[in-house]
Design a protein around this motif. Structure first.
Motif, PDB file in Angstrom:
ATOM      1  N   ASN A  83       0.818  -1.212   0.000  1.00 45.28           N
ATOM      2  CA  ASN A  83       0.000   0.000   0.000  1.00 45.28           C
ATOM      3  C   ASN A  83       0.849   1.258   0.000  1.00 45.28           C
ATOM      4  O   ASN A  83       0.322   2.356  -0.134  1.00 45.28           O
ATOM      5  CB  ASN A  83      -0.929   0.007   1.228  1.00 45.28           C
ATOM      6  CG  ASN A  83      -2.083  -0.961   1.073  1.00 45.28           C
ATOM      7  OD1 ASN A  83      -2.633  -1.097  -0.012  1.00 45.28           O
ATOM      8  ND2 ASN A  83      -2.432  -1.649   2.144  1.00 45.28           N
ATOM      9  N   ASP A  84       2.148   1.093   0.179  1.00 47.72           N
ATOM     10  CA  ASP A  84       3.050   2.242   0.246  1.00 47.72           C
ATOM     11  C   ASP A  84       4.078   2.147  -0.870  1.00 47.72           C
ATOM     12  O   ASP A  84       5.130   1.533  -0.722  1.00 47.72           O
ATOM     13  CB  ASP A  84       3.735   2.292   1.613  1.00 47.72           C
ATOM     14  CG  ASP A  84       4.612   3.532   1.773  1.00 47.72           C
ATOM     15  OD1 ASP A  84       4.418   4.496   0.998  1.00 47.72           O
ATOM     16  OD2 ASP A  84       5.493   3.535   2.653  1.00 47.72           O
ATOM     17  N   ILE A  85       3.725   2.717  -2.017  1.00 51.83           N
ATOM     18  CA  ILE A  85       4.652   2.780  -3.154  1.00 51.83           C
ATOM     19  C   ILE A  85       4.783   4.257  -3.519  1.00 51.83           C
ATOM     20  O   ILE A  85       3.866   4.833  -4.110  1.00 51.83           O
ATOM     21  CB  ILE A  85       4.128   1.968  -4.359  1.00 51.83           C
ATOM     22  CG1 ILE A  85       3.906   0.500  -3.957  1.00 51.83           C
ATOM     23  CG2 ILE A  85       5.105   2.055  -5.523  1.00 51.83           C
ATOM     24  CD1 ILE A  85       3.332  -0.360  -5.070  1.00 51.83           C
ATOM     25  N   PRO A  86       5.879   4.904  -3.167  1.00 53.53           N
ATOM     26  CA  PRO A  86       6.023   6.354  -3.371  1.00 53.53           C
ATOM     27  C   PRO A  86       6.337   6.713  -4.823  1.00 53.53           C
ATOM     28  O   PRO A  86       7.356   7.337  -5.126  1.00 53.53           O
ATOM     29  CB  PRO A  86       7.169   6.718  -2.428  1.00 53.53           C
ATOM     30  CG  PRO A  86       8.001   5.478  -2.377  1.00 53.53           C
ATOM     31  CD  PRO A  86       7.048   4.325  -2.481  1.00 53.53           C
ATOM     32  N   LEU A  87       5.444   6.317  -5.723  1.00 55.68           N
ATOM     33  CA  LEU A  87       5.623   6.569  -7.151  1.00 55.68           C
ATOM     34  C   LEU A  87       4.315   7.072  -7.740  1.00 55.68           C
ATOM     35  O   LEU A  87       3.243   6.897  -7.150  1.00 55.68           O
ATOM     36  CB  LEU A  87       6.039   5.286  -7.885  1.00 55.68           C
ATOM     37  CG  LEU A  87       7.375   4.648  -7.519  1.00 55.68           C
ATOM     38  CD1 LEU A  87       7.493   3.293  -8.213  1.00 55.68           C
ATOM     39  CD2 LEU A  87       8.542   5.548  -7.909  1.00 55.68           C
ATOM     40  N   GLU A  88       4.407   7.673  -8.914  1.00 59.80           N
ATOM     41  CA  GLU A  88       3.195   8.012  -9.643  1.00 59.80           C
ATOM     42  C   GLU A  88       2.650   6.765 -10.322  1.00 59.80           C
ATOM     43  O   GLU A  88       3.379   5.793 -10.563  1.00 59.80           O
ATOM     44  CB  GLU A  88       3.490   9.104 -10.675  1.00 59.80           C
ATOM     45  CG  GLU A  88       3.851  10.440 -10.048  1.00 59.80           C
ATOM     46  CD  GLU A  88       4.129  11.523 -11.080  1.00 59.80           C
ATOM     47  OE1 GLU A  88       4.259  11.196 -12.280  1.00 59.80           O
ATOM     48  OE2 GLU A  88       4.215  12.704 -10.671  1.00 59.80           O
ATOM     49  N   VAL A  89       1.366   6.797 -10.641  1.00 56.61           N
ATOM     50  CA  VAL A  89       0.698   5.635 -11.216  1.00 56.61           C
ATOM     51  C   VAL A  89       1.410   5.133 -12.468  1.00 56.61           C
ATOM     52  O   VAL A  89       1.624   3.930 -12.641  1.00 56.61           O
ATOM     53  CB  VAL A  89      -0.777   5.972 -11.522  1.00 56.61           C
ATOM     54  CG1 VAL A  89      -1.413   4.918 -12.426  1.00 56.61           C
ATOM     55  CG2 VAL A  89      -1.570   6.105 -10.225  1.00 56.61           C
TER      56      VAL A  89
ATOM     57  N   LEU B 238      -5.677   8.634 -14.026  1.00 58.64           N
ATOM     58  CA  LEU B 238      -4.905   8.666 -12.784  1.00 58.64           C
ATOM     59  C   LEU B 238      -3.398   8.644 -13.042  1.00 58.64           C
ATOM     60  O   LEU B 238      -2.607   8.566 -12.098  1.00 58.64           O
ATOM     61  CB  LEU B 238      -5.268   7.453 -11.904  1.00 58.64           C
ATOM     62  CG  LEU B 238      -6.749   7.286 -11.554  1.00 58.64           C
ATOM     63  CD1 LEU B 238      -6.968   5.948 -10.859  1.00 58.64           C
ATOM     64  CD2 LEU B 238      -7.230   8.436 -10.682  1.00 58.64           C
ATOM     65  N   LYS B 239      -3.024   8.727 -14.295  1.00 62.21           N
ATOM     66  CA  LYS B 239      -1.645   8.518 -14.724  1.00 62.21           C
ATOM     67  C   LYS B 239      -0.615   9.307 -13.902  1.00 62.21           C
ATOM     68  O   LYS B 239       0.440   8.781 -13.520  1.00 62.21           O
ATOM     69  CB  LYS B 239      -1.532   8.900 -16.200  1.00 62.21           C
ATOM     70  CG  LYS B 239      -0.179   8.675 -16.834  1.00 62.21           C
ATOM     71  CD  LYS B 239      -0.247   9.018 -18.319  1.00 62.21           C
ATOM     72  CE  LYS B 239       1.094   8.783 -19.002  1.00 62.21           C
ATOM     73  NZ  LYS B 239       1.022   9.049 -20.463  1.00 62.21           N
ATOM     74  N   ASP B 240      -0.909  10.566 -13.610  1.00 65.28           N
ATOM     75  CA  ASP B 240       0.053  11.425 -12.917  1.00 65.28           C
ATOM     76  C   ASP B 240      -0.224  11.554 -11.423  1.00 65.28           C
ATOM     77  O   ASP B 240       0.418  12.347 -10.734  1.00 65.28           O
ATOM     78  CB  ASP B 240       0.054  12.821 -13.559  1.00 65.28           C
ATOM     79  CG  ASP B 240       0.494  12.781 -15.022  1.00 65.28           C
ATOM     80  OD1 ASP B 240       1.481  12.075 -15.319  1.00 65.28           O
ATOM     81  OD2 ASP B 240      -0.155  13.427 -15.860  1.00 65.28           O
ATOM     82  N   ARG B 241      -1.165  10.760 -10.918  1.00 62.47           N
ATOM     83  CA  ARG B 241      -1.475  10.777  -9.488  1.00 62.47           C
ATOM     84  C   ARG B 241      -0.441   9.983  -8.704  1.00 62.47           C
ATOM     85  O   ARG B 241       0.149   9.012  -9.199  1.00 62.47           O
ATOM     86  CB  ARG B 241      -2.865  10.173  -9.249  1.00 62.47           C
ATOM     87  CG  ARG B 241      -4.022  11.089  -9.532  1.00 62.47           C
ATOM     88  CD  ARG B 241      -4.447  11.901  -8.338  1.00 62.47           C
ATOM     89  NE  ARG B 241      -4.843  11.073  -7.205  1.00 62.47           N
ATOM     90  CZ  ARG B 241      -6.080  10.582  -7.024  1.00 62.47           C
ATOM     91  NH1 ARG B 241      -7.045  10.832  -7.918  1.00 62.47           N
ATOM     92  NH2 ARG B 241      -6.365   9.851  -5.953  1.00 62.47           N
ATOM     93  N   GLU B 242      -0.228  10.355  -7.457  1.00 64.03           N
ATOM     94  CA  GLU B 242       0.597   9.557  -6.560  1.00 64.03           C
ATOM     95  C   GLU B 242      -0.161   8.276  -6.218  1.00 64.03           C
ATOM     96  O   GLU B 242      -1.324   8.327  -5.803  1.00 64.03           O
ATOM     97  CB  GLU B 242       0.907  10.337  -5.284  1.00 64.03           C
ATOM     98  CG  GLU B 242       1.823  11.541  -5.476  1.00 64.03           C
ATOM     99  CD  GLU B 242       3.247  11.127  -5.810  1.00 64.03           C
ATOM    100  OE1 GLU B 242       3.670  10.022  -5.389  1.00 64.03           O
ATOM    101  OE2 GLU B 242       3.939  11.909  -6.494  1.00 64.03           O
ATOM    102  N   TYR B 243       0.501   7.155  -6.384  1.00 62.88           N
ATOM    103  CA  TYR B 243      -0.135   5.863  -6.119  1.00 62.88           C
ATOM    104  C   TYR B 243      -0.711   5.807  -4.707  1.00 62.88           C
ATOM    105  O   TYR B 243      -1.812   5.291  -4.493  1.00 62.88           O
ATOM    106  CB  TYR B 243       0.887   4.740  -6.329  1.00 62.88           C
ATOM    107  CG  TYR B 243       0.413   3.366  -5.906  1.00 62.88           C
ATOM    108  CD1 TYR B 243      -0.337   2.574  -6.749  1.00 62.88           C
ATOM    109  CD2 TYR B 243       0.739   2.869  -4.625  1.00 62.88           C
ATOM    110  CE1 TYR B 243      -0.764   1.314  -6.360  1.00 62.88           C
ATOM    111  CE2 TYR B 243       0.307   1.616  -4.230  1.00 62.88           C
ATOM    112  CZ  TYR B 243      -0.442   0.840  -5.092  1.00 62.88           C
ATOM    113  OH  TYR B 243      -0.866  -0.391  -4.697  1.00 62.88           O
TER     114      TYR B 243
END
Length: 256
Positions: free
Chosen positions: A85-91, A127-132
């Motif tokens: 649940n914690d992936i500090p990347l964009e979608v 959601l491409k540019d959203r933070e995951y």
């Protein structure tokens, strides 16, 4: 496409799988169903070569242990039940992970195309540019589905998709959309093995059903062959009634 005979697996002293046979042909959609603790996810992990077993698993007429990791990743992909649940990347970066087998440093144009196509397919392109990490559970689920589908965007024939409970957290629309995507994948002579909890959706979309109980095969065959009141009540220890779906004529299971 994939065959396994008498698969047994235990963790410490606990027997998780006991003498399970699996055979899947090209273009088939196999749903693995059964109550909690039946061994469904463990079987999927063994077949996907994530858990080592002494028994032989043959993929495309070759022992799956003899495949290199790099080559195997272009022929099969696995959607896991538990993703971080914690992936500090964009979608878009999470989906691009599915393309790692195809490039060394920088993604190519075809990698970006595969990523974008699958994000459109799974309805996450917006959601491409959203933070995951800001996404809902269902949105994260669709991102990972997009990732594994992007992994198999290549010219190789007869690819295999493993999916462990891909419908978790999805609303009704996206449950059906996900299964339509998987079904269309198998219509191109690819195959899919999917762990599902919804028996009625399994009856509607799967070609074959593997019903498990206590690490063993309780029944195997077409939805009509497997989904009988005797088989289901025996596996789930709960009464049910079977009738024909009014639209599709598939078996429809009513519990209680």
């Amino acid at each position: 496409m994939i065959k396994a005979h008498q698969i047994s697996y235990k963790h410490k002293e606990f027997h998780i799988l006991d003498g399970v046979d699996v055979s899947l042909g090209y273009g088939e959609f196999l749903a693995i169903v059964g109550p909690n603790g039946a061994g469904k996810s463990s079987l999927l992990s063994v077949l996907a070569n994530e858990v080592k077993s002494k028994q032989k698993v043959t993929f495309k007429d070759k022992n799956i242990h003899d495949w290199s990791v790099q080559e195997l990743s272009k022929h099969k992909a696995k959607f896991s039940q538990h993703n971080s649940n914690d992936i500090p990347l964009e979608v878009k970066d999470v989906v691009m992970m599915g393309r790692y087998p195809y490039f060394d440093a920088q993604p190519r144009q075809e990698d970006h195309e595969a990523m974008n196509n699958m994000m459109y397919e799974t309805d996450v392109i917006h959601l491409k540019d959203r933070e995951y990490n800001t996404l809902s559970g269902g949105e994260k689920q669709r991102v990972h589905l997009s990732r594994v589908l992007a992994q198999l965007q290549n010219e190789i024939a007869h690819k295999l998709l493993f999916l462990d409970e891909p419908l978790n957290n999805l609303d009704v629309k996206h449950q059906y959309k996900a299964l339509e995507i998987i079904k269309n994948f198998t219509k191109k002579a690819n195959s899919a093995i999917v762990v599902l909890h919804d028996l009625n959706l399994a009856a509607q979309y799967a070609d074959k059903i593997l019903l498990m109980k206590s690490g063993k095969v309780a029944a195997y065959g077409t939805p009509e062959e497997v989904f009988t009141a005797e088989n289901i009540s025996g596996a789930y220890n709960f009464p049910c009634t079977i009738c024909a779906h009014p639209i599709t004529n598939n078996p429809m299971i009513i519990f209680g």
